[in-house]
Scaffold this motif. Structure first.
Motif, PDB file in Angstrom:
ATOM      1  N   PRO A 115       0.876  -1.183   0.083  1.00 57.49           N
ATOM      2  CA  PRO A 115       0.049  -0.258  -0.088  1.00 57.49           C
ATOM      3  C   PRO A 115       0.890   1.354  -0.181  1.00 57.49           C
ATOM      4  CG  PRO A 115      -0.824  -1.577   1.749  1.00 57.49           C
ATOM      5  CD  PRO A 115       0.458  -2.019   1.072  1.00 57.49           C
ATOM      6  N   GLY A 116       0.515   2.375  -0.615  1.00 61.25           N
ATOM      7  CA  GLY A 116       0.979   3.711  -0.612  1.00 61.25           C
ATOM      8  C   GLY A 116       1.664   4.223  -1.834  1.00 61.25           C
ATOM      9  N   VAL A 117       2.881   5.002  -1.664  1.00 62.60           N
ATOM     10  CA  VAL A 117       3.497   5.353  -2.670  1.00 62.60           C
ATOM     11  C   VAL A 117       5.003   5.240  -2.457  1.00 62.60           C
ATOM     12  CG1 VAL A 117       1.774   7.055  -3.514  1.00 62.60           C
ATOM     13  CG2 VAL A 117       3.514   7.850  -1.792  1.00 62.60           C
ATOM     14  N   GLU A 118       5.671   5.368  -3.448  1.00 57.86           N
ATOM     15  CA  GLU A 118       7.332   5.195  -3.151  1.00 57.86           C
ATOM     16  C   GLU A 118       7.932   5.906  -3.953  1.00 57.86           C
ATOM     17  OE1 GLU A 118      10.181   1.284  -4.264  1.00 57.86           O
ATOM     18  OE2 GLU A 118       8.087   1.204  -3.230  1.00 57.86           O
ATOM     19  N   VAL A 119       9.217   6.608  -3.291  1.00 57.16           N
ATOM     20  CA  VAL A 119       9.957   7.424  -4.076  1.00 57.16           C
ATOM     21  C   VAL A 119      11.255   6.918  -3.841  1.00 57.16           C
ATOM     22  CG1 VAL A 119      11.229   9.740  -4.060  1.00 57.16           C
ATOM     23  CG2 VAL A 119       8.929   9.735  -3.180  1.00 57.16           C
ATOM     24  N   LEU A 120      11.838   6.878  -5.226  1.00 56.61           N
ATOM     25  CA  LEU A 120      13.282   6.149  -5.193  1.00 56.61           C
ATOM     26  C   LEU A 120      14.219   7.183  -5.919  1.00 56.61           C
ATOM     27  CD1 LEU A 120      14.121   2.663  -6.221  1.00 56.61           C
ATOM     28  CD2 LEU A 120      15.252   4.453  -7.650  1.00 56.61           C
ATOM     29  N   TYR A 121      15.355   7.398  -5.266  1.00 58.96           N
ATOM     30  CA  TYR A 121      16.427   8.044  -5.490  1.00 58.96           C
ATOM     31  C   TYR A 121      17.808   7.319  -5.806  1.00 58.96           C
ATOM     32  CZ  TYR A 121      20.278  11.346  -6.060  1.00 58.96           C
ATOM     33  OH  TYR A 121      21.553  12.042  -6.550  1.00 58.96           O
ATOM     34  N   ARG A 174      15.928  -4.140 -10.883  1.00 57.39           N
ATOM     35  CA  ARG A 174      17.087  -5.367 -11.209  1.00 57.39           C
ATOM     36  C   ARG A 174      18.285  -4.265 -11.796  1.00 57.39           C
ATOM     37  NH1 ARG A 174      19.131  -7.778 -15.836  1.00 57.39           N
ATOM     38  NH2 ARG A 174      17.749  -6.661 -17.390  1.00 57.39           N
ATOM     39  N   ARG A 175      19.202  -4.527 -11.010  1.00 54.56           N
ATOM     40  CA  ARG A 175      20.562  -3.673 -11.446  1.00 54.56           C
ATOM     41  C   ARG A 175      20.960  -3.908 -12.906  1.00 54.56           C
ATOM     42  NH1 ARG A 175      25.853  -5.631  -8.527  1.00 54.56           N
ATOM     43  NH2 ARG A 175      26.364  -6.823 -10.413  1.00 54.56           N
ATOM     44  N   VAL A 176      21.383  -3.208 -13.726  1.00 53.12           N
ATOM     45  CA  VAL A 176      21.811  -3.012 -15.008  1.00 53.12           C
ATOM     46  C   VAL A 176      23.261  -3.108 -14.937  1.00 53.12           C
ATOM     47  CG1 VAL A 176      21.769  -2.173 -17.269  1.00 53.12           C
ATOM     48  CG2 VAL A 176      19.644  -2.177 -15.816  1.00 53.12           C
ATOM     49  N   GLY A 177      24.268  -3.967 -15.689  1.00 47.37           N
ATOM     50  CA  GLY A 177      25.556  -3.654 -15.721  1.00 47.37           C
ATOM     51  C   GLY A 177      26.108  -4.380 -14.299  1.00 47.37           C
ATOM     52  N   LYS A 178      27.487  -4.201 -14.387  1.00 46.80           N
ATOM     53  CA  LYS A 178      28.330  -4.730 -13.395  1.00 46.80           C
ATOM     54  C   LYS A 178      28.646  -3.734 -12.189  1.00 46.80           C
ATOM     55  CE  LYS A 178      30.334  -7.957 -16.451  1.00 46.80           C
ATOM     56  NZ  LYS A 178      31.981  -8.594 -17.311  1.00 46.80           N
ATOM     57  N   ASN A 179      28.277  -2.375 -12.368  1.00 47.94           N
ATOM     58  CA  ASN A 179      28.666  -1.522 -11.329  1.00 47.94           C
ATOM     59  C   ASN A 179      27.673  -1.472 -10.164  1.00 47.94           C
ATOM     60  OD1 ASN A 179      31.043  -0.645 -13.176  1.00 47.94           O
ATOM     61  ND2 ASN A 179      29.532   0.849 -13.900  1.00 47.94           N
ATOM     62  N   ARG A 180      28.307  -1.085  -9.131  1.00 43.81           N
ATOM     63  CA  ARG A 180      27.575  -0.872  -7.988  1.00 43.81           C
ATOM     64  C   ARG A 180      26.323  -0.251  -8.199  1.00 43.81           C
ATOM     65  NH1 ARG A 180      29.755   1.337  -2.090  1.00 43.81           N
ATOM     66  NH2 ARG A 180      27.854   1.218  -0.999  1.00 43.81           N
ATOM     67  N   CYS A 181      25.354  -0.359  -7.546  1.00 44.06           N
ATOM     68  CA  CYS A 181      23.866   0.124  -7.687  1.00 44.06           C
ATOM     69  C   CYS A 181      23.272   0.256  -6.504  1.00 44.06           C
ATOM     70  CB  CYS A 181      23.014  -0.752  -8.560  1.00 44.06           C
ATOM     71  SG  CYS A 181      21.556   0.108  -9.129  1.00 44.06           S
ATOM     72  N   SER A 182      23.075   1.461  -6.010  1.00 45.45           N
ATOM     73  CA  SER A 182      22.529   1.846  -4.745  1.00 45.45           C
ATOM     74  C   SER A 182      21.594   2.935  -4.747  1.00 45.45           C
ATOM     75  CB  SER A 182      23.405   2.161  -3.796  1.00 45.45           C
ATOM     76  OG  SER A 182      24.259   3.414  -4.148  1.00 45.45           O
ATOM     77  N   ALA A 183      20.411   2.882  -3.834  1.00 51.45           N
ATOM     78  CA  ALA A 183      19.423   4.010  -3.989  1.00 51.45           C
ATOM     79  C   ALA A 183      18.976   4.080  -2.472  1.00 51.45           C
ATOM     80  CB  ALA A 183      18.256   3.473  -4.679  1.00 51.45           C
ATOM     81  N   VAL A 184      18.016   5.416  -2.499  1.00 49.80           N
ATOM     82  CA  VAL A 184      17.534   5.553  -1.254  1.00 49.80           C
ATOM     83  C   VAL A 184      16.054   5.365  -1.698  1.00 49.80           C
ATOM     84  CG1 VAL A 184      16.725   7.396   0.381  1.00 49.80           C
ATOM     85  CG2 VAL A 184      19.179   7.288  -0.263  1.00 49.80           C
ATOM     86  N   ILE A 185      15.108   4.423  -0.793  1.00 48.70           N
ATOM     87  CA  ILE A 185      13.755   4.330  -1.165  1.00 48.70           C
ATOM     88  C   ILE A 185      12.766   4.989  -0.002  1.00 48.70           C
ATOM     89  CG2 ILE A 185      12.236   2.623  -1.508  1.00 48.70           C
ATOM     90  CD1 ILE A 185      14.516   0.973  -2.833  1.00 48.70           C
ATOM     91  N   VAL A 186      12.073   5.755  -0.085  1.00 46.09           N
ATOM     92  CA  VAL A 186      11.212   5.857   0.869  1.00 46.09           C
ATOM     93  C   VAL A 186       9.785   5.539   0.549  1.00 46.09           C
ATOM     94  CG1 VAL A 186      10.055   8.168   2.184  1.00 46.09           C
ATOM     95  CG2 VAL A 186      12.542   8.300   1.218  1.00 46.09           C
ATOM     96  N   THR A 187       8.933   5.002   1.348  1.00 43.09           N
ATOM     97  CA  THR A 187       7.721   4.372   1.195  1.00 43.09           C
ATOM     98  C   THR A 187       6.933   5.225   2.354  1.00 43.09           C
ATOM     99  OG1 THR A 187       8.154   2.572   2.699  1.00 43.09           O
ATOM    100  CG2 THR A 187       8.440   2.302   0.429  1.00 43.09           C
ATOM    101  N   VAL A 188       5.440   5.684   1.702  1.00 43.88           N
ATOM    102  CA  VAL A 188       4.653   6.300   2.570  1.00 43.88           C
ATOM    103  C   VAL A 188       3.271   5.410   2.438  1.00 43.88           C
ATOM    104  CG1 VAL A 188       3.201   8.412   2.875  1.00 43.88           C
ATOM    105  CG2 VAL A 188       5.730   8.451   2.067  1.00 43.88           C
TER     106      VAL A 188
END
Length: 91
Positions: A37-43, A77-91
């Motif tokens: 439920p809710g909304v999500e913001v991903l940076y 899904r991560r694309v490529g071989k480089n590190r992949c990181s994010a901040v995710i906020v759910t409300v």
């Protein structure tokens, strides 16, 4: 995603949840869509990330942000071989 870290674990009576996520390489057929439920913001902090919402797939790149209805099935899904990181906020 492989590593999740809560950014708001000490907050009481919070109205949102914030996470730091690192995404590992996953074969496309092993990606597991989910919804909540809710909304999500991903940076996206680093790397490239394929985000699929319903059947609409898009690739986010470092510095991109997106806001969406998380009640709709979605997956990452991560694309490529480089590190992949994010901040995710759910409300």
């Amino acid at each position: 995603h492989d590593n999740w870290g809560s950014l708001d674990f000490k907050a009481s009576e919070r109205e949102l949840n914030a996470f730091y996520a690192e995404f590992e390489a996953v074969a496309p057929e092993k990606v597991r869509p989910h919804q909540h439920p809710g909304v999500e913001v991903l940076y996206l902090i680093s790397g490239k990330l394929e985000l699929t919402i319903s059947s609409d797939g898009r690739v986010l790149e470092e510095g991109d942000a997106i806001y969406f209805d998380s009640a709709v099935r979605h997956s990452y899904r991560r694309v490529g071989k480089n590190r992949c990181s994010a901040v995710i906020v759910t409300v």
